[in-house]
Design an enzyme around this catalytic site. Structure first.
Site, PDB file in Angstrom:
ATOM      1  N   GLY A  10      -4.180  -6.521   5.148  1.00 50.29           N
ATOM      2  CA  GLY A  10      -5.431  -5.794   5.327  1.00 50.29           C
ATOM      3  C   GLY A  10      -6.417  -6.459   6.260  1.00 50.29           C
ATOM      4  O   GLY A  10      -7.094  -5.786   7.044  1.00 50.29           O
ATOM      5  N   THR A  48      -0.444   0.275   6.399  1.00 50.49           N
ATOM      6  CA  THR A  48       0.022  -0.578   5.314  1.00 50.49           C
ATOM      7  C   THR A  48       0.378  -1.953   5.861  1.00 50.49           C
ATOM      8  O   THR A  48       1.037  -2.055   6.894  1.00 50.49           O
ATOM      9  CB  THR A  48       1.241   0.015   4.580  1.00 50.49           C
ATOM     10  OG1 THR A  48       1.751  -0.953   3.655  1.00 50.49           O
ATOM     11  CG2 THR A  48       2.351   0.432   5.525  1.00 50.49           C
ATOM     12  N   GLY A  49      -0.072  -2.978   5.184  1.00 52.07           N
ATOM     13  CA  GLY A  49       0.231  -4.327   5.648  1.00 52.07           C
ATOM     14  C   GLY A  49      -0.879  -5.284   5.289  1.00 52.07           C
ATOM     15  O   GLY A  49      -1.586  -5.082   4.293  1.00 52.07           O
ATOM     16  N   ARG A  89     -12.065  -9.355  -3.541  1.00 53.81           N
ATOM     17  CA  ARG A  89     -11.499  -9.153  -2.202  1.00 53.81           C
ATOM     18  C   ARG A  89     -11.219  -7.661  -1.986  1.00 53.81           C
ATOM     19  O   ARG A  89     -10.630  -6.997  -2.817  1.00 53.81           O
ATOM     20  CB  ARG A  89     -10.216  -9.957  -2.056  1.00 53.81           C
ATOM     21  CG  ARG A  89      -9.514  -9.810  -0.699  1.00 53.81           C
ATOM     22  CD  ARG A  89      -8.456  -8.741  -0.708  1.00 53.81           C
ATOM     23  NE  ARG A  89      -7.700  -8.686   0.543  1.00 53.81           N
ATOM     24  CZ  ARG A  89      -6.806  -7.747   0.819  1.00 53.81           C
ATOM     25  NH1 ARG A  89      -6.546  -6.790  -0.038  1.00 53.81           N
ATOM     26  NH2 ARG A  89      -6.175  -7.758   1.976  1.00 53.81           N
ATOM     27  N   VAL A  90     -11.654  -7.147  -0.855  1.00 49.75           N
ATOM     28  CA  VAL A  90     -11.367  -5.751  -0.493  1.00 49.75           C
ATOM     29  C   VAL A  90     -10.568  -5.771   0.795  1.00 49.75           C
ATOM     30  O   VAL A  90     -10.903  -6.509   1.737  1.00 49.75           O
ATOM     31  CB  VAL A  90     -12.670  -4.952  -0.309  1.00 49.75           C
ATOM     32  CG1 VAL A  90     -12.366  -3.543   0.185  1.00 49.75           C
ATOM     33  CG2 VAL A  90     -13.456  -4.897  -1.615  1.00 49.75           C
ATOM     34  N   GLY A  91      -9.498  -4.981   0.845  1.00 49.45           N
ATOM     35  CA  GLY A  91      -8.654  -4.922   2.035  1.00 49.45           C
ATOM     36  C   GLY A  91      -9.024  -3.766   2.945  1.00 49.45           C
ATOM     37  O   GLY A  91     -10.132  -3.223   2.888  1.00 49.45           O
ATOM     38  N   ASP A  92      -8.083  -3.391   3.785  1.00 52.86           N
ATOM     39  CA  ASP A  92      -8.327  -2.339   4.784  1.00 52.86           C
ATOM     40  C   ASP A  92      -8.250  -0.929   4.211  1.00 52.86           C
ATOM     41  O   ASP A  92      -8.847   0.001   4.764  1.00 52.86           O
ATOM     42  CB  ASP A  92      -7.286  -2.448   5.900  1.00 52.86           C
ATOM     43  CG  ASP A  92      -5.868  -2.221   5.362  1.00 52.86           C
ATOM     44  OD1 ASP A  92      -5.473  -2.943   4.415  1.00 52.86           O
ATOM     45  OD2 ASP A  92      -5.175  -1.306   5.843  1.00 52.86           O
ATOM     46  N   THR A 152       0.796  -1.221   0.000  1.00 49.06           N
ATOM     47  CA  THR A 152       0.000   0.000   0.000  1.00 49.06           C
ATOM     48  C   THR A 152       0.837   1.284   0.000  1.00 49.06           C
ATOM     49  O   THR A 152       1.948   1.298   0.501  1.00 49.06           O
ATOM     50  CB  THR A 152      -0.799  -0.030   1.318  1.00 49.06           C
ATOM     51  OG1 THR A 152      -1.342  -1.325   1.476  1.00 49.06           O
ATOM     52  CG2 THR A 152      -1.873   0.989   1.354  1.00 49.06           C
TER      53      THR A 152
HETATM   54  N1  GLY Z   1      -3.178  -3.183   3.133  1.00 44.75           N
HETATM   55  C1  GLY Z   1      -3.556  -3.438   1.821  1.00 44.75           C
HETATM   56  C2  GLY Z   1      -4.359  -4.634   1.631  1.00 44.75           C
HETATM   57  O1  GLY Z   1      -4.310  -5.560   2.427  1.00 44.75           O
HETATM   58  O2  GLY Z   1      -5.087  -4.683   0.677  1.00 44.75           O
END
Ligand code: GLY
Length: 313
Positions: free
Chosen positions: A236, A233-234, A210-213, A182
């Protein structure tokens, strides 16, 4: 809002082992991009731009750099397609805009800003977000805009291993594959306003949809003038489960912590609850900059209280 008279700015380009940064030339490539982004954000703020304008400008520049996993450098999903997530938040009034699973957009953070300012919603996803982009007159870019040789090879490797791969992973098993995740930008402007933006291509070989954080307010991004601006960042899923950005803000709000204390408390919580992988950058309302991460490294940089540009892994 407290008028501090100074500005602070932080950006990150992902967390992980960064084992591919084995020589000075590669390190310079990444740090130079972070430095130039901070210098650009500084110009925005010195010319009277708001924190919100500065974070949008910085995030856009990072999205335009193919070495980062966002915008043109986004990783590919299980179908070999790009699906990007982004969000932006204004600490003045908790306004926020986010997009998820979008493609063919050069700067998802700019579309997130339009969701915030030109719609009555906080988040739009996939085809709905793309229709909104068309409605706003945002240009679409062709698919090959995103297909860097690195990303195609990365997906190939993930498929060979029959599994999903974090772009910023730092387990031993993944050490050969580690690149970056990210991107994010946070700012405090001289008027005392905080803002945050986060953007990503997500995880290599991720499931379609898929949706992350990153686009989730309170998980990958948060800004409130009363407390702080945060970009994460990491991994999600870990950040969504711990609502990490809002958790950091809550340590300030409820326990009176400053940026350093709240960041450490937030990362301790991330480790203790889910053994989470990744990091955060944080600016508090007084302009203090802080960062912490559980991965081996996090590429980031900052300008604290109108001071010098500092960049590091
Ligand atoms: N932090 C970004 C993701 O996991 O999509």
């Amino acid at each position: 809002m407290s008028d501090t008279g100074t500005y602070s700015l932080m950006v990150h380009g992902g967390a992980g082992a960064l084992d591919n940064v084995k020589d000075d030339k590669t390190a310079f490539r990444y740090l130079d991009s972070i430095r130039r982004t901070l210098e650009h954000g500084r110009d925005v703020l010195l010319l009277g731009g708001s924190a919100l304008q500065a974070v949008e400008a910085c995030a856009s520049l990072l999205e335009d750099d193919p070495v980062f996993n966002a915008g043109c450098g986004s990783v590919l999903n299980e179908n070999g397609k790009v699906e990007m997530d982004a969000a932006i938040m204004d600490g003045r009034n908790l306004s926020a805009g986010a997009v998820a699973a979008v493609d063919n957009i050069a700067n998802p953070v700019q579309l997130a800003r339009l969701v915030m300012t030109e719609s009555e919603h906080v988040m739009l996803i996939a085809e709905g977000a793309m229709r909104f982009a068309d409605h706003c007159g945002m240009a679409r870019v062709p698919e090959d805009y995103f297909y860097t040789p690195d990303r195609v090879e990365q997906l190939h490797q993930a498929r060979l291993k029959h599994r999903m791969m974090l772009d910023h992973d730092d387990t031993e098993e993944d050490s050969e594959d580690q690149k970056y995740g990210t991107i994010g930008a946070i700012a405090l402007d001289p008027a005392g306003n905080l803002a945050a933006a986060t953007s990503t291509g997500g995880i290599v070989n991720k499931r379609m949809g898929r949706v992350g954080d990153s686009p989730i307010v309170g998980a990958g991004v948060y800004a409130d003038n009363e407390t702080c601006a945060v970009s994460a960042t990491g991994f999600g899923e870990d950040f969504m489960r711990t609502v990490i950005s809002k958790t950091v803000a809550d340590f300030m709000l409820m326990q009176g912590m400053d940026a350093n204390q709240a960041t450490k408390a937030g990362i301790d919580y991330l480790k203790r609850k889910v053994n989470g992988r990744g990091g955060v950058i944080v600016i508090d309302a007084a302009g203090n900059c802080a960062s912490d991460f559980t991965t081996k490294k996090m590429i980031h940089g900052w300008i604290e209280k109108s001071g010098e540009v500092t960049c590091r892994f």
